[in-house]
Design a protein around this motif. Structure first.
Motif, PDB file in Angstrom:
ATOM      1  N   UNK A   1       1.658  31.331 -15.808  1.00 32.07           N
ATOM      2  CA  UNK A   1       0.311  31.197 -15.247  1.00 32.07           C
ATOM      3  C   UNK A   1       0.303  31.297 -13.736  1.00 32.07           C
ATOM      4  N   UNK A   2       1.286  30.672 -13.105  1.00 29.37           N
ATOM      5  CA  UNK A   2       1.412  30.743 -11.643  1.00 29.37           C
ATOM      6  C   UNK A   2       1.619  32.199 -11.217  1.00 29.37           C
TER       7      UNK A   2
ATOM      8  N   UNK B   1       8.180  22.895 -24.062  1.00 33.18           N
ATOM      9  CA  UNK B   1       8.757  24.190 -23.683  1.00 33.18           C
ATOM     10  C   UNK B   1       7.628  25.148 -23.305  1.00 33.18           C
ATOM     11  N   UNK B   2       6.613  25.237 -24.159  1.00 34.39           N
ATOM     12  CA  UNK B   2       5.532  26.205 -23.936  1.00 34.39           C
ATOM     13  C   UNK B   2       4.659  25.823 -22.738  1.00 34.39           C
ATOM     14  N   UNK B   3       4.417  24.527 -22.525  1.00 35.24           N
ATOM     15  CA  UNK B   3       3.678  24.109 -21.327  1.00 35.24           C
ATOM     16  C   UNK B   3       4.463  24.527 -20.087  1.00 35.24           C
ATOM     17  N   UNK B   4       5.764  24.303 -20.107  1.00 32.19           N
ATOM     18  CA  UNK B   4       6.606  24.672 -18.967  1.00 32.19           C
ATOM     19  C   UNK B   4       6.613  26.188 -18.751  1.00 32.19           C
ATOM     20  N   UNK B   5       6.824  26.936 -19.822  1.00 29.46           N
ATOM     21  CA  UNK B   5       6.869  28.397 -19.712  1.00 29.46           C
ATOM     22  C   UNK B   5       5.538  28.955 -19.222  1.00 29.46           C
TER      23      UNK B   5
ATOM     24  N   UNK C   1      10.940  25.854 -14.929  1.00 29.77           N
ATOM     25  CA  UNK C   1      10.750  24.544 -14.300  1.00 29.77           C
ATOM     26  C   UNK C   1       9.993  23.631 -15.264  1.00 29.77           C
ATOM     27  N   UNK C   2      10.610  22.473 -15.557  1.00 30.61           N
ATOM     28  CA  UNK C   2      10.073  21.578 -16.581  1.00 30.61           C
ATOM     29  C   UNK C   2       8.769  20.938 -16.145  1.00 30.61           C
ATOM     30  N   UNK C   3       7.793  20.971 -17.050  1.00 34.21           N
ATOM     31  CA  UNK C   3       6.490  20.359 -16.827  1.00 34.21           C
ATOM     32  C   UNK C   3       6.310  19.309 -17.917  1.00 34.21           C
TER      33      UNK C   3
ATOM     34  N   UNK D   1      -2.884  25.628  -9.556  1.00 32.31           N
ATOM     35  CA  UNK D   1      -2.464  24.393 -10.206  1.00 32.31           C
ATOM     36  C   UNK D   1      -3.642  23.665 -10.838  1.00 32.31           C
ATOM     37  N   UNK D   2      -4.767  23.649 -10.133  1.00 28.62           N
ATOM     38  CA  UNK D   2      -5.968  22.981 -10.649  1.00 28.62           C
ATOM     39  C   UNK D   2      -6.471  23.666 -11.919  1.00 28.62           C
TER      40      UNK D   2
END
Length: 181
Positions: free
Chosen positions: A88-89, A79-83, A173-175, A95-96
């Protein structure tokens, strides 16, 4: 499926509804993890207060998001990586750079030291070495900055464990936790 209920505005009590309405007004949405927090208005107010204060410090938004991504990855919170990938974007991370942060580093040498320090704080439950403290200071971080990094580690750990314990539905958006090579 959530293991801890999310509080929806339609079924919230007056205190919960006021908090959720304020979040909606500020963000234009209420992320699901905050709907989990809303089970306890005291916990939600505490988190929002800490978040608001911590984001008003001297650490720049890009470094804060790098730390959040690194810790979400380290703590395996999808969840937190996705959020934080979405945030971050919006903040301006490429992305890099987000991949680098999730891998515990940064193309920005100073930010890389902060990310590594944050990960060490998490891994060692705060018991960082004198060498690590000297390295963060040598990278140009003040005592105030160091305390802010520690605060962000604590705040992100809180959201990581809430996300994992509740298995809250991802509404960004799921990561995937697996970092693409």
């Amino acid at each position: 499926m959530n293991r801890i209920a999310t509080i929806e505005t339609a079924t919230a009590n007056a205190e919960q509804k006021a908090l959720l309405d304020a979040i909606q007004g500020q963000l234009g949405m209420v992320p699901n993890f905050l709907k989990v927090f809303a089970n306890s208005p005291v916990a939600l107010r505490a988190f929002l207060g800490l978040h608001g204060v911590a984001n008003g410090g001297t650490l720049d938004a890009l470094t804060r998001e790098r730390i959040a991504l690194a810790l979400a990855q380290q703590n395996s919170c999808e969840y937190c990586v996705s959020a934080h990938t979405a945030i971050g974007r919006k903040t301006g991370l490429s992305g890099e750079e987000m991949t680098a942060a999730r891998s515990g580093t940064s193309a920005d040498a100073q930010a890389a030291v902060a990310v590594q320090f944050a990960q060490s704080l998490m891994e060692n439950k705060g018991a960082v070495s004198a060498i690590e403290l000297a390295a963060i200071r040598s990278a140009g971080y003040s005592e105030s900055d160091i305390v802010e990094i520690i605060t962000h580690v604590g705040m992100n750990f809180l959201t990581n464990i809430l996300g994992k314990a509740s298995r809250v539905e991802i509404d960004f958006p799921k990561v995937d936790l697996k970092i693409a090579a």
